[in-house]
Design an enzyme around this catalytic site. Structure first.
Site, PDB file in Angstrom:
ATOM      1  N   HIS A  17       0.752  -1.110  -0.079  1.00  0.00           N
ATOM      2  CA  HIS A  17      -0.144   0.217   0.090  1.00  0.00           C
ATOM      3  C   HIS A  17       0.855   1.132  -0.028  1.00  0.00           C
ATOM      4  O   HIS A  17       0.537   2.350   0.577  1.00  0.00           O
ATOM      5  CB  HIS A  17      -1.071  -0.013   1.229  1.00  0.00           C
ATOM      6  CG  HIS A  17      -2.131  -0.986   1.021  1.00  0.00           C
ATOM      7  ND1 HIS A  17      -3.297  -0.844   0.674  1.00  0.00           N
ATOM      8  CD2 HIS A  17      -2.014  -2.255   0.995  1.00  0.00           C
ATOM      9  CE1 HIS A  17      -4.030  -1.635   0.487  1.00  0.00           C
ATOM     10  NE2 HIS A  17      -3.314  -2.809   0.877  1.00  0.00           N
ATOM     11  N   GLU A 139      -7.340  -1.301 -15.417  1.00  0.00           N
ATOM     12  CA  GLU A 139      -7.790  -1.809 -14.274  1.00  0.00           C
ATOM     13  C   GLU A 139      -8.821  -0.762 -13.497  1.00  0.00           C
ATOM     14  O   GLU A 139      -9.745  -1.170 -12.703  1.00  0.00           O
ATOM     15  CB  GLU A 139      -6.648  -2.217 -13.436  1.00  0.00           C
ATOM     16  CG  GLU A 139      -7.169  -3.281 -12.247  1.00  0.00           C
ATOM     17  CD  GLU A 139      -6.256  -4.500 -11.965  1.00  0.00           C
ATOM     18  OE1 GLU A 139      -5.560  -4.777 -12.856  1.00  0.00           O
ATOM     19  OE2 GLU A 139      -6.343  -4.870 -10.828  1.00  0.00           O
ATOM     20  N   ASP A 151       1.786  -3.756  -9.437  1.00  0.00           N
ATOM     21  CA  ASP A 151       1.689  -5.113 -10.267  1.00  0.00           C
ATOM     22  C   ASP A 151       2.234  -4.985 -11.668  1.00  0.00           C
ATOM     23  O   ASP A 151       2.837  -6.044 -11.798  1.00  0.00           O
ATOM     24  CB  ASP A 151       0.084  -5.694 -10.152  1.00  0.00           C
ATOM     25  CG  ASP A 151      -0.312  -5.705  -8.652  1.00  0.00           C
ATOM     26  OD1 ASP A 151       0.348  -5.513  -7.786  1.00  0.00           O
ATOM     27  OD2 ASP A 151      -1.528  -5.861  -8.558  1.00  0.00           O
TER      28      ASP A 151
HETATM   29  P1  ADP Z   1      -5.188 -11.241  -8.394  1.00  0.00           P
HETATM   30  O1  ADP Z   1      -4.735 -10.875  -7.085  1.00  0.00           O
HETATM   31  O2  ADP Z   1      -4.882 -12.523  -8.832  1.00  0.00           O
HETATM   32  O3  ADP Z   1      -4.824 -10.188  -9.204  1.00  0.00           O
HETATM   33  P2  ADP Z   1      -7.822  -9.860  -8.882  1.00  0.00           P
HETATM   34  O4  ADP Z   1      -8.880  -9.958  -8.160  1.00  0.00           O
HETATM   35  O5  ADP Z   1      -7.097  -8.613  -9.109  1.00  0.00           O
HETATM   36  O6  ADP Z   1      -6.886 -10.939  -8.078  1.00  0.00           O
HETATM   37  O7  ADP Z   1      -7.809 -10.374 -10.441  1.00  0.00           O
HETATM   38  C1  ADP Z   1      -8.451 -11.518 -10.719  1.00  0.00           C
HETATM   39  C2  ADP Z   1      -9.408 -11.315 -11.770  1.00  0.00           C
HETATM   40  O8  ADP Z   1      -8.841 -11.075 -12.899  1.00  0.00           O
HETATM   41  C3  ADP Z   1     -10.158 -12.662 -12.113  1.00  0.00           C
HETATM   42  O9  ADP Z   1     -11.310 -12.822 -11.260  1.00  0.00           O
HETATM   43  C4  ADP Z   1     -10.704 -12.639 -13.358  1.00  0.00           C
HETATM   44  O10 ADP Z   1     -11.797 -11.624 -13.508  1.00  0.00           O
HETATM   45  C5  ADP Z   1      -9.415 -11.924 -13.915  1.00  0.00           C
HETATM   46  N1  ADP Z   1      -8.229 -12.823 -14.442  1.00  0.00           N
HETATM   47  C6  ADP Z   1      -7.074 -13.083 -14.153  1.00  0.00           C
HETATM   48  N2  ADP Z   1      -6.405 -13.993 -14.965  1.00  0.00           N
HETATM   49  C7  ADP Z   1      -7.446 -14.406 -15.849  1.00  0.00           C
HETATM   50  C8  ADP Z   1      -7.148 -15.333 -16.981  1.00  0.00           C
HETATM   51  N3  ADP Z   1      -6.112 -15.934 -17.102  1.00  0.00           N
HETATM   52  N4  ADP Z   1      -8.374 -15.575 -17.751  1.00  0.00           N
HETATM   53  C9  ADP Z   1      -9.456 -14.770 -17.339  1.00  0.00           C
HETATM   54  N5  ADP Z   1      -9.659 -13.993 -16.240  1.00  0.00           N
HETATM   55  C10 ADP Z   1      -8.652 -13.638 -15.520  1.00  0.00           C
HETATM   56 MG    MG Z   2      -4.961  -8.178  -9.286  1.00  0.00          MG
END
Ligand code: ADP
Ligand code: MG
Length: 362
Positions: A17, A139, A151
């Site tokens: 953060h 995002e 990230d």
């Molecule tokens: P993370 O910590 O994994 O980034 P987030 O909530 O920021 O968690 O992002 C996860 C979301 O990103 C998933 O719920 C999906 O909507 C999307 N996502 C990530 N990777 C993929 C993928 N390979 N295919 C489809 N959607 C994905």
């Molecule tokens: Mg994420």
């Protein structure tokens, strides 16, 4: 096939953060990632996208706007939108995503997806920091998740055997050699996915902005280390104290890594974990127990990584302790009534890159 591009997930070693406070962080890119394969379709006006992680396909109009595409495909649509907002032409076509980054585990599957998609769709040679900003825009403004640049910068600039000291004010990337030797980095997935995190994340951001305003600085980065003492409200004080002390810890941790002083690095990880638990209030009981257990089993240090409210703990441990952690930790945590965590060894991997590109031959 036209273009194949790859982008890794990331683990932040320390500095949570801090990105949206113009501060510092020290992440690595992982050796797991997402691959985007893109075939152009002449004369089309949409991108058809499929993912190995999701059922079905989604259709993204090239002139898409925020709010139009929802669910997982919004991350892809956001990239298309951000590229066009920046003035880049995006071709119509078919996009296939494959990934071995666990979703929602705090390893940034979302940035891996965005960065792979952007590399596959953008013209060759676009500056990586601009790509990171476009991914963030996708995002923030299309998906609606108010995340910082940590990230995406990690995924785009990662390198083998290297941690990245990131300065979010200047977006400078300072590579720090990570000589593990006999020591091991362990990612312990709590299997408690970060739920309700978006609202809490937003709230933390707002409190940090309010703290900076009360201190009369543009961002908490600009305040002296002890400036939090001047804040009257308890919540604001604690949140500011986390950010200010965390920035200091990141700089100290980078210096410790350069000396390969893993004991000191671990002590800073433990201080970061305590600060996230007590001051920033972003850990959950399962995460705290995992971090404490890893240290009890001999890790130099262990801390939650990622935005919080679940996700993954990263630990640095001597090899013998790493073996004990892999053997004993899941059972101990499960014994306390939490999901049994999964334990994996991680190493810094190569950042995002184009795997193959035959556009010029068409
Ligand atoms: P993370 O910590 O994994 O980034 P987030 O909530 O920021 O968690 O992002 C996860 C979301 O990103 C998933 O719920 C999906 O909507 C999307 N996502 C990530 N990777 C993929 C993928 N390979 N295919 C489809 N959607 C994905
Ligand atoms: Mg994420």
């Amino acid at each position: 096939m036209t273009v194949r591009a790859y982008a890794p997930g990331r683990v932040n070693l320390i500095g949570e953060h801090t990105d949206y406070n113009d501060g510092f962080a020290l992440p690595i890119a992982l050796q797991v990632g997402t691959t985007a394969e893109f075939d152009t379709v002449a004369g089309g006006s949409v991108i058809e996208v499929s993912s190995s992680q999701e059922d079905g396909t989604a259709t993204i109009p090239l002139d898409t706007a925020p709010g139009e595409v929802r669910g997982w495909a919004a991350y892809v649509a956001g990239c298309v939108w951000a590229l066009r907002e920046q003035g880049f032409a995006v071709p119509a076509g078919a996009l296939r995503l494959t990934s071995d980054v666990p979703v929602g585990a705090g390893l940034s599957s979302s940035a891996a997806l965005e960065c792979a998609v952007l590399l596959a769709l953008a013209p060759r040679g676009v500056d990586r920091t601009l790509l990171a900003r476009l991914a963030q825009r996708a995002e923030n403004d299309y998906v609606g998740a108010p995340t910082g640049l940590l990230d995406q910068m990690s995924s785009l600039y990662g390198a083998e055997d290297t941690a990245l000291l990131l300065d979010f004010r200047t977006l400078a990337v300072d590579p720090v050699p990570l000589r593990l030797g006999e020591d091991v980095l362990i990612a312990i997935d709590s299997r408690t996915p970060h739920q309700h995190a978006a609202g809490e994340y937003r709230r933390r951001r707002e409190v940090c902005e309010a703290a900076a305003a009360q201190l009369g600085v543009a961002a908490l980065r600009d305040a002296p280390d002890d400036a939090w003492e001047a804040l009257a409200d308890g919540e604001t004080r604690r949140r500011a104290r986390h950010v200010l002390t965390e920035n200091r810890r990141v700089l100290d941790a980078a210096a410790a890594l350069r000396r390969a002083d893993h004991r000191e690095f671990g002590a800073l990880m433990n201080a970061s974990q305590a600060s996230m638990r007590d001051d920033f209030a972003i850990t959950v009981p399962a995460i705290d127990l995992i971090a404490d257990t890893a240290v009890a089993l001999g890790a130099y240090g262990a801390r939650m990584t990622g935005g919080g409210f679940g996700g993954t703990v990263i630990a640095l441990a001597p090899a013998a302790a790493a073996r004990r952690i892999a053997e004993a930790l899941p059972e101990r945590v499960a014994g306390a009534g939490h999901p049994a965590p999964s334990v994996a060894t991680v190493r810094p991997g190569r950042g995002a890159h184009v795997l193959s590109d035959v556009r010029s031959q068409r």
